[in-house]
Design a protein around this motif. Structure first.
Motif, PDB file in Angstrom:
ATOM      1  N   UNK A 198      -9.060  -9.772   7.059  1.00 26.88           N
ATOM      2  CA  UNK A 198      -9.772  -8.753   6.781  1.00 26.88           C
ATOM      3  C   UNK A 198      -9.800  -7.361   7.353  1.00 26.88           C
ATOM      4  N   UNK A 199      -8.936  -7.554   8.491  1.00 31.78           N
ATOM      5  CA  UNK A 199      -8.616  -5.989   9.350  1.00 31.78           C
ATOM      6  C   UNK A 199      -7.894  -5.253   8.507  1.00 31.78           C
ATOM      7  N   UNK A 200      -8.649  -3.961   8.311  1.00 29.56           N
ATOM      8  CA  UNK A 200      -7.757  -2.842   7.725  1.00 29.56           C
ATOM      9  C   UNK A 200      -8.196  -1.698   8.544  1.00 29.56           C
ATOM     10  N   UNK A 201      -7.490  -0.522   8.639  1.00 29.18           N
ATOM     11  CA  UNK A 201      -7.990   0.615   9.067  1.00 29.18           C
ATOM     12  C   UNK A 201      -9.325   1.060   8.537  1.00 29.18           C
ATOM     13  N   UNK A 202      -9.734   2.199   9.096  1.00 34.00           N
ATOM     14  CA  UNK A 202     -11.183   2.452   8.557  1.00 34.00           C
ATOM     15  C   UNK A 202     -11.046   3.122   7.243  1.00 34.00           C
ATOM     16  N   UNK A 203     -11.484   2.335   6.133  1.00 37.07           N
ATOM     17  CA  UNK A 203     -11.625   2.655   4.793  1.00 37.07           C
ATOM     18  C   UNK A 203     -12.815   2.221   3.862  1.00 37.07           C
ATOM     19  N   UNK A 204     -13.354   2.726   2.841  1.00 37.07           N
ATOM     20  CA  UNK A 204     -14.378   2.483   2.057  1.00 37.07           C
ATOM     21  C   UNK A 204     -14.252   0.724   1.522  1.00 37.07           C
ATOM     22  N   UNK A 205     -15.098   0.068   1.460  1.00 37.75           N
ATOM     23  CA  UNK A 205     -15.159  -1.316   1.078  1.00 37.75           C
ATOM     24  C   UNK A 205     -14.096  -1.621  -0.081  1.00 37.75           C
ATOM     25  N   UNK A 206     -14.372  -0.714  -1.047  1.00 37.21           N
ATOM     26  CA  UNK A 206     -13.544  -0.990  -2.377  1.00 37.21           C
ATOM     27  C   UNK A 206     -12.166  -0.825  -2.111  1.00 37.21           C
ATOM     28  N   UNK A 207     -11.845   0.169  -1.369  1.00 40.66           N
ATOM     29  CA  UNK A 207     -10.229   0.290  -1.124  1.00 40.66           C
ATOM     30  C   UNK A 207      -9.909  -0.805  -0.092  1.00 40.66           C
ATOM     31  N   UNK A 208     -10.714  -1.095   0.905  1.00 38.98           N
ATOM     32  CA  UNK A 208     -10.379  -2.265   1.639  1.00 38.98           C
ATOM     33  C   UNK A 208     -10.081  -3.468   1.065  1.00 38.98           C
ATOM     34  N   UNK A 209     -10.788  -3.944   0.086  1.00 45.19           N
ATOM     35  CA  UNK A 209     -10.629  -5.200  -0.806  1.00 45.19           C
ATOM     36  C   UNK A 209      -9.117  -4.789  -1.334  1.00 45.19           C
ATOM     37  N   UNK A 210      -9.098  -3.816  -2.099  1.00 44.19           N
ATOM     38  CA  UNK A 210      -7.843  -3.584  -2.795  1.00 44.19           C
ATOM     39  C   UNK A 210      -6.589  -3.859  -2.148  1.00 44.19           C
ATOM     40  N   UNK A 211      -6.663  -3.189  -0.848  1.00 46.65           N
ATOM     41  CA  UNK A 211      -5.423  -3.215   0.107  1.00 46.65           C
ATOM     42  C   UNK A 211      -5.113  -4.402   0.449  1.00 46.65           C
ATOM     43  N   UNK A 212      -6.199  -5.381   0.605  1.00 50.16           N
ATOM     44  CA  UNK A 212      -6.095  -6.808   1.144  1.00 50.16           C
ATOM     45  C   UNK A 212      -5.612  -7.735  -0.017  1.00 50.16           C
ATOM     46  N   UNK A 213      -6.209  -7.349  -1.192  1.00 54.01           N
ATOM     47  CA  UNK A 213      -5.708  -8.081  -2.389  1.00 54.01           C
ATOM     48  C   UNK A 213      -4.274  -7.813  -2.933  1.00 54.01           C
ATOM     49  N   UNK A 214      -3.842  -6.708  -2.522  1.00 55.39           N
ATOM     50  CA  UNK A 214      -2.359  -6.218  -2.924  1.00 55.39           C
ATOM     51  C   UNK A 214      -1.533  -7.043  -1.727  1.00 55.39           C
TER      52      UNK A 214
END
Length: 142
Positions: free
Chosen positions: A71-87
């Protein structure tokens, strides 16, 4: 460091004395770990994938590959964060599927599932926990 791939030989169908072909079941045949932000397979990973192909063929198994992300991503909003991790989890599952197909597994028996960071194995308070969660699991269903 830790090996990038773990194959649990004891989980192979032949390891169960009461296993009979046609009984059906599923087991986790492999676990592939990825480095941060990567869906690249190491040569050791490729080796394990090659070992699975005869099993898939011999047992006429279908394969389900489940991609995961930490679940580590750069600072981003939660929706974008979920999408990046899903991708990312989808890319990992697809990389494993493609490697299986390249190694001779029948493509019509492989399905991929991406769950993003929704199924962590480990707490991510420590980097080792994050590393545990960047993975693709390979299940054989026979």
């Amino acid at each position: 460091g830790d090996p990038s791939v773990i194959v649990d030989e004891s989980a192979l169908p032949g390891a169960f004395p009461d296993y009979q072909a046609g009984q059906g079941g599923s087991y986790q045949a492999g676990l592939i770990r990825f480095s941060n932000g990567s869906a690249r397979l190491s040569s050791a990973d490729q080796g394990v994938i090659r070992e699975l192909v005869p099993l898939i063929r011999d047992y006429n198994a279908t394969v389900e590959i489940v991609g995961h992300a930490s679940s580590r991503t750069r600072n981003m909003d939660p929706a974008e964060h979920k999408l990046v991790n899903f991708e990312m989890s989808l890319q990992r599952a697809n990389a494993v599927a493609q490697a299986l197909i390249n190694a001779g597994a029948p493509s019509d028996r492989i399905s991929v599932l991406a769950v993003g960071d929704s199924q962590p194995l480990s707490s991510e308070a420590m980097p080792a926990g994050e590393a545990e969660n960047r993975r693709a699991e390979i299940y054989l269903i026979y």
